[in-house]
Scaffold this motif. Structure first.
Motif, PDB file in Angstrom:
ATOM      1  N   MET A  18      12.806  30.476 -19.298  1.00  0.00           N
ATOM      2  CA  MET A  18      12.536  29.065 -19.025  1.00  0.00           C
ATOM      3  C   MET A  18      11.069  28.867 -18.611  1.00  0.00           C
ATOM      4  O   MET A  18      10.770  28.226 -17.612  1.00  0.00           O
ATOM      5  CB  MET A  18      13.444  28.532 -17.902  1.00  0.00           C
ATOM      6  CG  MET A  18      14.920  28.806 -18.102  1.00  0.00           C
ATOM      7  SD  MET A  18      15.600  27.956 -19.534  1.00  0.00           S
ATOM      8  CE  MET A  18      15.615  26.282 -18.939  1.00  0.00           C
ATOM      9  N   GLY A  19      10.154  29.467 -19.380  1.00  0.00           N
ATOM     10  CA  GLY A  19       8.736  29.347 -19.054  1.00  0.00           C
ATOM     11  C   GLY A  19       8.280  27.884 -19.103  1.00  0.00           C
ATOM     12  O   GLY A  19       8.834  27.083 -19.847  1.00  0.00           O
ATOM     13  N   LYS A  20       7.268  27.596 -18.292  1.00  0.00           N
ATOM     14  CA  LYS A  20       6.690  26.241 -18.352  1.00  0.00           C
ATOM     15  C   LYS A  20       5.579  26.181 -19.379  1.00  0.00           C
ATOM     16  O   LYS A  20       5.335  25.145 -19.986  1.00  0.00           O
ATOM     17  CB  LYS A  20       6.156  25.850 -16.975  1.00  0.00           C
ATOM     18  CG  LYS A  20       7.255  25.603 -15.976  1.00  0.00           C
ATOM     19  CD  LYS A  20       6.692  25.082 -14.679  1.00  0.00           C
ATOM     20  CE  LYS A  20       7.833  24.858 -13.696  1.00  0.00           C
ATOM     21  NZ  LYS A  20       7.367  24.774 -12.321  1.00  0.00           N
TER      22      LYS A  20
ATOM     23  N   ALA B  51       3.255  23.721 -23.856  1.00  0.00           N
ATOM     24  CA  ALA B  51       3.662  23.426 -22.481  1.00  0.00           C
ATOM     25  C   ALA B  51       4.987  22.679 -22.525  1.00  0.00           C
ATOM     26  O   ALA B  51       5.143  21.728 -23.309  1.00  0.00           O
ATOM     27  CB  ALA B  51       2.595  22.583 -21.786  1.00  0.00           C
ATOM     28  N   ALA B  52       5.920  23.106 -21.696  1.00  0.00           N
ATOM     29  CA  ALA B  52       7.205  22.402 -21.585  1.00  0.00           C
ATOM     30  C   ALA B  52       7.011  21.134 -20.755  1.00  0.00           C
ATOM     31  O   ALA B  52       5.983  20.981 -20.072  1.00  0.00           O
ATOM     32  CB  ALA B  52       8.230  23.322 -20.921  1.00  0.00           C
ATOM     33  N   ASP B  53       7.993  20.249 -20.798  1.00  0.00           N
ATOM     34  CA  ASP B  53       7.900  18.991 -20.037  1.00  0.00           C
ATOM     35  C   ASP B  53       7.696  19.260 -18.550  1.00  0.00           C
ATOM     36  O   ASP B  53       7.094  18.452 -17.849  1.00  0.00           O
ATOM     37  CB  ASP B  53       9.192  18.168 -20.199  1.00  0.00           C
ATOM     38  CG  ASP B  53       9.296  17.602 -21.613  1.00  0.00           C
ATOM     39  OD1 ASP B  53       8.255  17.590 -22.315  1.00  0.00           O
ATOM     40  OD2 ASP B  53      10.417  17.216 -22.012  1.00  0.00           O
ATOM     41  N   GLU B  54       8.193  20.403 -18.085  1.00  0.00           N
ATOM     42  CA  GLU B  54       8.110  20.714 -16.649  1.00  0.00           C
ATOM     43  C   GLU B  54       6.717  21.205 -16.232  1.00  0.00           C
ATOM     44  O   GLU B  54       6.454  21.372 -15.042  1.00  0.00           O
ATOM     45  CB  GLU B  54       9.129  21.808 -16.261  1.00  0.00           C
ATOM     46  CG  GLU B  54      10.587  21.426 -16.460  1.00  0.00           C
ATOM     47  CD  GLU B  54      11.006  21.398 -17.918  1.00  0.00           C
ATOM     48  OE1 GLU B  54      10.435  22.172 -18.716  1.00  0.00           O
ATOM     49  OE2 GLU B  54      11.891  20.586 -18.260  1.00  0.00           O
ATOM     50  N   ALA B  55       5.841  21.489 -17.193  1.00  0.00           N
ATOM     51  CA  ALA B  55       4.495  21.975 -16.843  1.00  0.00           C
ATOM     52  C   ALA B  55       3.718  20.843 -16.176  1.00  0.00           C
ATOM     53  O   ALA B  55       3.971  19.665 -16.448  1.00  0.00           O
ATOM     54  CB  ALA B  55       3.780  22.449 -18.102  1.00  0.00           C
ATOM     55  N   PRO B  56       2.754  21.160 -15.305  1.00  0.00           N
ATOM     56  CA  PRO B  56       1.972  20.106 -14.647  1.00  0.00           C
ATOM     57  C   PRO B  56       1.292  19.200 -15.674  1.00  0.00           C
ATOM     58  O   PRO B  56       0.771  19.685 -16.683  1.00  0.00           O
ATOM     59  CB  PRO B  56       0.921  20.884 -13.848  1.00  0.00           C
ATOM     60  CG  PRO B  56       1.458  22.270 -13.713  1.00  0.00           C
ATOM     61  CD  PRO B  56       2.356  22.508 -14.885  1.00  0.00           C
ATOM     62  N   GLU B  57       1.298  17.908 -15.385  1.00  0.00           N
ATOM     63  CA  GLU B  57       0.719  16.925 -16.294  1.00  0.00           C
ATOM     64  C   GLU B  57      -0.758  17.261 -16.600  1.00  0.00           C
ATOM     65  O   GLU B  57      -1.228  17.111 -17.720  1.00  0.00           O
ATOM     66  CB  GLU B  57       0.850  15.525 -15.661  1.00  0.00           C
ATOM     67  CG  GLU B  57       0.412  14.370 -16.540  1.00  0.00           C
ATOM     68  CD  GLU B  57       0.963  14.451 -17.964  1.00  0.00           C
ATOM     69  OE1 GLU B  57       2.157  14.777 -18.137  1.00  0.00           O
ATOM     70  OE2 GLU B  57       0.172  14.206 -18.910  1.00  0.00           O
TER      71      GLU B  57
END
Ligand code: GLY
Ligand code: MN
Length: 436
Positions: free
Chosen positions: A232-234, A256-262
């Motif tokens: 579940m990498g970011k 980048a996944a949705d959970e990565a910092p904006e």
């Protein structure tokens, strides 16, 4: 046109350019060795075999110990090693698409092969078995000749472009599967397996070990592990290619996944546009060192725009080496039979070395680009402890936004890499044809 027809043209070109090089260096003939198996110390297992790249430039035959004999005005001769060996398969070459371009003679032993090139008139040898070649009277101090052959390697024939296209198409299927495996939450090992499975190949067809990085590992430029516990990498960086008839593709993508910092997601989007802008600047006559300098300038802009660097102009950020803290490698390299292909530092066929401003030590090519050159364009931004650490206590410490750097460091880094053919009017971005 089928591949065999392209290959015929390719060999005709090799014959012409090699005849010229031999004439210029006053050799009567050339022997190219495929190379021998290399064994692990005190072990009977060998390292995976790779043919010598100049051998591959002429001949796609796999396997060790073959020799090629090239004589001006004559069909090249393949002295093929076909040992009486029931441990391994020795492929029957009789229906190979390229065979008609060679006079082929097969031998069961290496001694029989080498006996064929004994006592030839003034003949150069290139390849890994220099000692043996010398003992057979071949000339091995060949730097003048090699410079010319390396130079010719940097102008790709239509056959070589076809092979690169095929190697890119295969790598693209792997990249698509790898991206899916990342967004499905896979580990680095899962993603690596997805890549290989999609390409339907073994390690033999990898031009280099895949670089598969989740999260902070993307800050290690040639990260070699494949973790199975981290899932579940970011963020995700994959640098991986395929090799078709020896010709490599070398492609990097970052996600980048949705959970990565904006902030990281927008840095990634800025880097994607930057990489495409750099590709579009390429045309014959452009110095790759200038393009690398342009990359630093644009990366400094991006770092300032995203507030990773502050209180300084982008020119000064480059001048003080701040952009190099985030982007410590070269913008790209020549690509071909070697991933970092030959001829990158030459200015001409005699081997003269390109003058350098001395500013960018890690740059693998400083060529003035010309139609036919195949190069990678791979800018990056990374959060590398080893490079950031000294800056924290250095004279430039106040130019860095340490709070934001700390926040983004777990994302590792970004690299985006395409393989680009220089054409008369600009470029053909081969990677984007298969991986938009
Ligand atoms: N793909 C690895 C490199 O270009 O160094
Ligand atoms: Mn590369």
């Amino acid at each position: 046109m089928v591949l065999a027809a392209f290959f015929r043209q390719h060999i005709a070109q090799r014959q012409k350019t090699t005849d010229l090089a031999l004439r210029e260096c006053r050799y009567d003939a050339l022997v190219i060795g495929a190379g021998a198996l290399n064994y692990h110390t005190e072990d009977d297992r060998s390292y995976p075999f790779r043919s010598y790249h100049h051998f591959n430039h002429w001949c796609p035959a796999r396997g060790p110990n073959h020799l090629l004999l090239i004589r001006p005005g004559q069909k090249p001769t393949l002295l093929a090693h076909m040992p009486l060996d029931f441990w391994h398969e020795h492929a029957d070459l009789s229906d190979a698409f390229w065979l008609s371009e060679f006079e082929m003679k097969s031998f069961a032993t290496e001694d029989e092969i080498w006996a064929q090139v004994k006592s030839l008139p003034f003949t150069a040898y290139i390849g890994p078995d220099k000692n043996r070649a010398e003992s057979y009277g071949l000339k091995t101090e060949t730097s003048n000749l090699l410079a010319r052959l390396n130079w010719e390697r940097s102008f790709k024939s239509d056959y070589e472009i076809k092979c690169t296209v095929r190697s890119t198409r295969r790598a693209a299927t792997g990249h698509v599967a790898a991206r899916e495996a990342f967004f499905a939450g896979g580990s680095e090992l899962d993603i690596h397996h997805a890549y290989i499975r999609a390409m339907r190949c073994t390690d033999y067809h990898l031009p280099y070990e895949t670089i598969v990085c989740l999260n902070e590992k993307a800050s290690i430029l040639h990260y070699q592990r494949k973790r199975d516990k981290t899932r579940m990498g970011k963020t995700f960086l994959i640098d991986a290619g395929f090799q078709y008839k020896g010709y490599a593709s070398d492609i990097t993508r970052s996600y980048a996944a949705d959970e990565a910092p904006e902030e990281f997601r927008s840095l990634l989007s800025g880097m994607s546009k930057l990489q495409q802008r750099l590709c579009l600047l390429i045309k014959p006559g452009l110095s790759f060192e200038h393009l690398h300098a342009q990359a630093h300038s644009e990366i400094a802009h991006l770092l300032i725009e995203h507030d990773l660097i502050r209180g300084i102009s982008h020119e000064s950020a480059v001048e003080l080496g701040l952009s190099a803290v985030f982007f410590p490698h070269g913008l790209g390299h020549m690509l071909g039979l070697c991933v970092h292909d030959v001829g990158g530092t030459q200015t001409d066929r005699t081997g003269a070395v390109a003058p350098s401003t001395g500013r960018f030590k890690n740059l693998r090519t400083r060529r003035i680009l010309d139609a036919g050159n195949l190069i990678t364009v791979e800018p990056g931004i990374y959060f590398i402890d080893l490079l950031l650490g000294p800056q924290k206590v250095g004279a430039n410490a106040t130019y860095f936004n340490w709070a934001l750097i700390e926040q983004l460091a777990p994302c590792g880094g970004i690299r985006i890499e395409d393989d680009v053919l220089v054409t008369r009017s600009g470029i053909r971005n081969i990677t984007r044809e298969f991986l938009p």
